[in-house]
Motif scaffolding. Structure first.
Motif, PDB file in Angstrom:
ATOM      1  N   PRO A   1       0.799  -1.237   0.000  1.00 31.10           N
ATOM      2  CA  PRO A   1       0.000   0.000   0.000  1.00 31.10           C
ATOM      3  C   PRO A   1       0.828   1.282   0.000  1.00 31.10           C
ATOM      4  O   PRO A   1       0.295   2.353  -0.310  1.00 31.10           O
ATOM      5  N   GLU A   2       2.131   1.194   0.318  1.00 31.84           N
ATOM      6  CA  GLU A   2       2.974   2.388   0.301  1.00 31.84           C
ATOM      7  C   GLU A   2       3.095   2.985  -1.107  1.00 31.84           C
ATOM      8  O   GLU A   2       3.465   4.153  -1.261  1.00 31.84           O
ATOM      9  N   ARG A   3       2.752   2.211  -2.125  1.00 29.97           N
ATOM     10  CA  ARG A   3       2.792   2.729  -3.494  1.00 29.97           C
ATOM     11  C   ARG A   3       1.589   3.634  -3.795  1.00 29.97           C
ATOM     12  O   ARG A   3       1.536   4.256  -4.858  1.00 29.97           O
ATOM     13  N   GLY A   4       0.611   3.654  -2.880  1.00 31.95           N
ATOM     14  CA  GLY A   4      -0.569   4.488  -3.084  1.00 31.95           C
ATOM     15  C   GLY A   4      -1.793   3.738  -3.548  1.00 31.95           C
ATOM     16  O   GLY A   4      -2.804   4.354  -3.900  1.00 31.95           O
ATOM     17  N   PHE A   5      -1.740   2.417  -3.511  1.00 32.04           N
ATOM     18  CA  PHE A   5      -2.888   1.591  -3.897  1.00 32.04           C
ATOM     19  C   PHE A   5      -2.724   0.215  -3.269  1.00 32.04           C
ATOM     20  O   PHE A   5      -1.618  -0.170  -2.869  1.00 32.04           O
ATOM     21  N   VAL A   6      -3.830  -0.505  -3.172  1.00 29.17           N
ATOM     22  CA  VAL A   6      -3.778  -1.880  -2.671  1.00 29.17           C
ATOM     23  C   VAL A   6      -3.759  -2.835  -3.856  1.00 29.17           C
ATOM     24  O   VAL A   6      -4.138  -2.486  -4.971  1.00 29.17           O
ATOM     25  N   GLY A   7      -3.333  -4.070  -3.591  1.00 26.86           N
ATOM     26  CA  GLY A   7      -3.212  -5.037  -4.672  1.00 26.86           C
ATOM     27  C   GLY A   7      -1.952  -4.795  -5.478  1.00 26.86           C
ATOM     28  O   GLY A   7      -1.099  -3.976  -5.121  1.00 26.86           O
ATOM     29  N   GLY A   8      -1.816  -5.533  -6.563  1.00 25.90           N
ATOM     30  CA  GLY A   8      -0.619  -5.398  -7.372  1.00 25.90           C
ATOM     31  C   GLY A   8      -0.888  -5.661  -8.836  1.00 25.90           C
ATOM     32  O   GLY A   8      -2.023  -5.885  -9.249  1.00 25.90           O
ATOM     33  N   TYR A   9       0.201  -5.642  -9.621  1.00 31.13           N
ATOM     34  CA  TYR A   9       0.049  -5.835 -11.059  1.00 31.13           C
ATOM     35  C   TYR A   9       1.251  -6.588 -11.627  1.00 31.13           C
ATOM     36  O   TYR A   9       2.333  -6.620 -11.047  1.00 31.13           O
ATOM     37  N   GLU A  10       1.023  -7.221 -12.770  1.00 31.11           N
ATOM     38  CA  GLU A  10       2.060  -7.902 -13.524  1.00 31.11           C
ATOM     39  C   GLU A  10       2.416  -7.057 -14.740  1.00 31.11           C
ATOM     40  O   GLU A  10       1.576  -6.311 -15.260  1.00 31.11           O
ATOM     41  N   MET A  11       3.654  -7.194 -15.204  1.00 35.20           N
ATOM     42  CA  MET A  11       4.093  -6.586 -16.466  1.00 35.20           C
ATOM     43  C   MET A  11       4.476  -7.719 -17.410  1.00 35.20           C
ATOM     44  O   MET A  11       5.371  -8.518 -17.091  1.00 35.20           O
ATOM     45  N   GLU A  12       3.793  -7.816 -18.538  1.00 30.93           N
ATOM     46  CA  GLU A  12       3.950  -8.951 -19.443  1.00 30.93           C
ATOM     47  C   GLU A  12       4.240  -8.443 -20.853  1.00 30.93           C
ATOM     48  O   GLU A  12       3.575  -7.528 -21.340  1.00 30.93           O
ATOM     49  N   THR A  13       5.216  -9.049 -21.510  1.00 31.64           N
ATOM     50  CA  THR A  13       5.507  -8.618 -22.867  1.00 31.64           C
ATOM     51  C   THR A  13       4.297  -8.834 -23.770  1.00 31.64           C
ATOM     52  O   THR A  13       3.506  -9.752 -23.567  1.00 31.64           O
ATOM     53  N   ILE A  14       4.175  -7.982 -24.765  1.00 31.04           N
ATOM     54  CA  ILE A  14       3.096  -8.118 -25.738  1.00 31.04           C
ATOM     55  C   ILE A  14       3.570  -7.568 -27.078  1.00 31.04           C
ATOM     56  O   ILE A  14       4.446  -6.695 -27.136  1.00 31.04           O
ATOM     57  N   SER A  15       3.016  -8.108 -28.132  1.00 33.48           N
ATOM     58  CA  SER A  15       3.254  -7.552 -29.467  1.00 33.48           C
ATOM     59  C   SER A  15       1.933  -7.554 -30.212  1.00 33.48           C
ATOM     60  O   SER A  15       1.063  -8.391 -29.966  1.00 33.48           O
ATOM     61  N   LEU A  16       1.779  -6.598 -31.095  1.00 30.51           N
ATOM     62  CA  LEU A  16       0.602  -6.502 -31.946  1.00 30.51           C
ATOM     63  C   LEU A  16       1.064  -6.373 -33.386  1.00 30.51           C
ATOM     64  O   LEU A  16       2.056  -5.691 -33.668  1.00 30.51           O
ATOM     65  N   GLY A  17       0.349  -7.016 -34.295  1.00 32.97           N
ATOM     66  CA  GLY A  17       0.645  -6.854 -35.705  1.00 32.97           C
ATOM     67  C   GLY A  17       0.330  -5.439 -36.159  1.00 32.97           C
ATOM     68  O   GLY A  17      -0.333  -4.676 -35.450  1.00 32.97           O
ATOM     69  N   PRO A  18       0.780  -5.054 -37.349  1.00 35.65           N
ATOM     70  CA  PRO A  18       0.581  -3.677 -37.808  1.00 35.65           C
ATOM     71  C   PRO A  18      -0.870  -3.219 -37.814  1.00 35.65           C
ATOM     72  O   PRO A  18      -1.170  -2.091 -37.426  1.00 35.65           O
ATOM     73  N   SER A  19      -1.791  -4.086 -38.223  1.00 39.55           N
ATOM     74  CA  SER A  19      -3.193  -3.661 -38.282  1.00 39.55           C
ATOM     75  C   SER A  19      -3.772  -3.461 -36.886  1.00 39.55           C
ATOM     76  O   SER A  19      -4.527  -2.513 -36.645  1.00 39.55           O
ATOM     77  N   PHE A  20      -3.419  -4.337 -35.944  1.00 39.32           N
ATOM     78  CA  PHE A  20      -3.897  -4.152 -34.573  1.00 39.32           C
ATOM     79  C   PHE A  20      -3.226  -2.952 -33.920  1.00 39.32           C
ATOM     80  O   PHE A  20      -3.843  -2.243 -33.123  1.00 39.32           O
ATOM     81  N   MET A  21      -1.958  -2.715 -34.240  1.00 38.15           N
ATOM     82  CA  MET A  21      -1.300  -1.515 -33.726  1.00 38.15           C
ATOM     83  C   MET A  21      -2.037  -0.269 -34.202  1.00 38.15           C
ATOM     84  O   MET A  21      -2.263   0.669 -33.428  1.00 38.15           O
ATOM     85  N   ALA A  22      -2.428  -0.264 -35.460  1.00 41.94           N
ATOM     86  CA  ALA A  22      -3.147   0.883 -36.005  1.00 41.94           C
ATOM     87  C   ALA A  22      -4.476   1.092 -35.300  1.00 41.94           C
ATOM     88  O   ALA A  22      -4.926   2.226 -35.095  1.00 41.94           O
ATOM     89  N   ALA A  23      -5.129  -0.018 -34.907  1.00 37.11           N
ATOM     90  CA  ALA A  23      -6.439   0.073 -34.263  1.00 37.11           C
ATOM     91  C   ALA A  23      -6.340   0.410 -32.781  1.00 37.11           C
ATOM     92  O   ALA A  23      -7.176   1.149 -32.248  1.00 37.11           O
ATOM     93  N   PHE A  24      -5.334  -0.130 -32.090  1.00 35.04           N
ATOM     94  CA  PHE A  24      -5.297  -0.065 -30.636  1.00 35.04           C
ATOM     95  C   PHE A  24      -4.308   0.946 -30.069  1.00 35.04           C
ATOM     96  O   PHE A  24      -4.444   1.354 -28.920  1.00 35.04           O
TER      97      PHE A  24
END
Length: 521
Positions: free
Chosen positions: A336-359
């Motif tokens: 909680p010292e970070r200013g919130f409860v709970g936590g998160y993961e950081m996961e690599t991701i890649s998107l193809g060119p068309s999805f990159m354009a959309a998202f």
């Protein structure tokens, strides 16, 4: 091919063939229970999967119109497509990236651990990590999860190497190619991963676990399963005692069919499952089947998400190899010292060119955006996924918009909780710092995509007044009605949900078999 009569009331009817429904079907069939498995989509195969983003999206995705409300970014960017789930045999296990993570002990006790969080409706799960651990182990064996059971991890692609080097410089310790339900070596008749990079489009090698070519064929081989495709369920019926008695669905021609049932299990994803229960309202259940406490549809969770992409001077080719090729878990702990409860993961991701354009920046164009696309081969990317707060006001309701069968579609309402906003800001900052540590030229904050982790809406609870089902996914109100997907999650935790859905399905199958023997369900 096994077939059952529409009037056969000895069968278990399962709605949805994904991680929950497909696993439950196989577990029951292996124990001699007759099952009719209803899937709204078509049956594809490794041969028919399309390694092209948009055609594959059209082939696999649930594109039926939904409506949205609330202040969340997705409602602005994708108002009729708030969730990216699948309508096909195997459900979203055809599309998932394969990350298979156990929830942490404190995440089953969020209310106890985090205390009172204003404007949230936290509740402890009615089961513990210790109770679920044996089923996690069985699920990991079933899925062939890497870094378990002496199965080696997958190789790290360039996208992972960039993340790993940045994480190391920041002092992170929990960084690897992860626990993945993707074969790092041939196993159970399935090939090893060939690093094709089309994980979201269906694995043509069969290296990634999917109920499409694991659980469902195994269930069919028992002679106890009948799979009916293009069977879009419209309602669940009940008898005079209030017990589920039949499932009505539209076949490929749009004709209504009525299948009697001894027991019904719903595994249609956390949006379609509550929609079906609400659309099954009757005089006995005026607010929807199993909704006596008014909790069906409430506490919709989608994980706190976002992405960070970074440009580098040298090529990265982040699209080569597994999409989710690595993970950092240091921030998944509760602090909680970070200013919130709970936590998160950081996961690599890649998107193809068309999805990159959309998202990447929905609706945008211009020099700044096109310059990023020009740098496509020089990008690295990560997806941020963290625990969001359950709120009664975040919910699935019936929309005024109707589908082709004249039934109200699902309206998805969501507002970010202040805890979610604080977590996302922290994750954006840390993600950018990882890339800056290894010489990023520019970093970019990318808003959330349509939701792929849909949870809650029929949550487990010890008390009937607090939820929809008990610790086995059994409806508090209708004893032979079960919830068998992520809808039953009491809280979302920080981890990807599929491994937990499969573990709960294995556990639920044991309970259902015992109940049927005792005539208790």
């Amino acid at each position: 091919m096994t077939t059952y009569s529409y009037d056969d009331d000895s069968v278990v009817v399962i709605i949805g063939s994904g991680a929950g429904g497909g696993t439950l079907a196989n577990e029951l069939c292996q124990k001699g229970i007759p099952v009719v498995l209803l899937e709204a989509g078509q049956r594809q195969s490794q041969a028919t999967f399309i390694n092209d983003e948009w055609p594959s999206f059209e082939q696999l995705s649930w594109s039926d119109t939904r409506t949205t409300s609330g202040s969340w970014q997705v409602a602005q960017d994708f108002p009729t497509l708030p969730a990216w789930i699948c309508k096909t045999v195997g459900g979203t296990t055809t599309h998932w990236a394969g990350a298979s993570l156990r929830f942490r002990e404190h995440e089953f006790r969020a209310r106890e651990t985090y205390g009172e969080v204003k404007h949230a409706n936290l509740l402890d799960w009615p089961l513990t990590l210790a109770e679920l651990e044996p089923y996690y182990a069985r699920a990991e064996t079933k899925l062939g999860v890497t870094r378990t059971n002496d199965i080696p991890g997958l190789p790290g692609n360039n996208n992972f190497k960039v993340m790993y080097n940045g994480a190391t410089k920041l002092g992170y310790k929990e960084c690897s190619t992860g626990h993945m339900a993707i074969n790092s070596r041939a196993r159970d008749g399935r090939a090893q991963c060939m690093q094709l990079g089309f994980c979201f489009q269906g694995c043509k090698m069969g290296a990634k676990w999917s109920t499409l070519y694991t659980e469902i064929p195994a269930a069919e081989a028992t002679g106890k399963l009948e799979l009916r495709v293009e069977a879009h369920v419209v309602r669940i019926e009940h008898d005079a005692k209030g017990r589920a008695s039949a499932v009505v669905y539209a076949n490929a021609k749009g004709e209504l069919q009525r299948q009697k049932a001894r027991l019904v299990a719903v595994a249609g994803n956390a949006i379609e499952t509550p929609r079906l229960l609400l659309n099954s309202a009757t005089a006995m259940f005026p607010h929807g089947l199993g909704n006596g406490a008014g909790m069906v549809g409430k506490h919709y969770m989608r994980h706190t998400t976002g992405s960070v992409f970074a440009e580098f001077k040298e090529p990265v080719h982040f699209y080569r190899g597994n999409i989710m090729a690595g993970i950092i878990s240091d921030e998944a702990h509760n602090n909680p010292e970070r200013g919130f409860v709970g936590g998160y993961e950081m996961e690599t991701i890649s998107l193809g060119p068309s999805f990159m354009a959309a998202f990447f920046k929905p609706g945008a164009w211009g020099r700044d955006f096109s310059s990023v696309m020009d740098k496509y081969t020089h990008l690295a990317g990560m997806w941020l996924v963290g625990e969001d707060m359950p709120r009664e006001t975040n919910r699935i309701t019936l929309s005024e918009t109707k589908d082709r069968f004249g039934l109200p579609v699902a309206n998805v309402h969501y507002d970010d909780h202040p805890n979610d906003i604080a977590m996302r800001e922290h994750a954006y900052t840390q993600g950018a710092a990882i890339y800056d540590a290894v010489g990023a030229l520019r970093t970019h904050r990318v808003p959330p995509y349509p939701s792929t982790h849909n949870m809650g809406t029929c949550r487990m609870s010890r008390k009937a007044a607090d939820g929809v089902c008990n610790a086995y996914g059994q409806s508090h109100e209708v004893p032979n009605l079960f919830i068998s997907d992520g809808s039953q999650f009491t809280t979302s935790a920080a981890e990807n949900p599929t491994l937990t859905i499969v573990s709960l399905a294995i556990r639920q199958a044991e309970y259902i078999v015992q109940s049927l023997k005792a005539n208790a369900a």
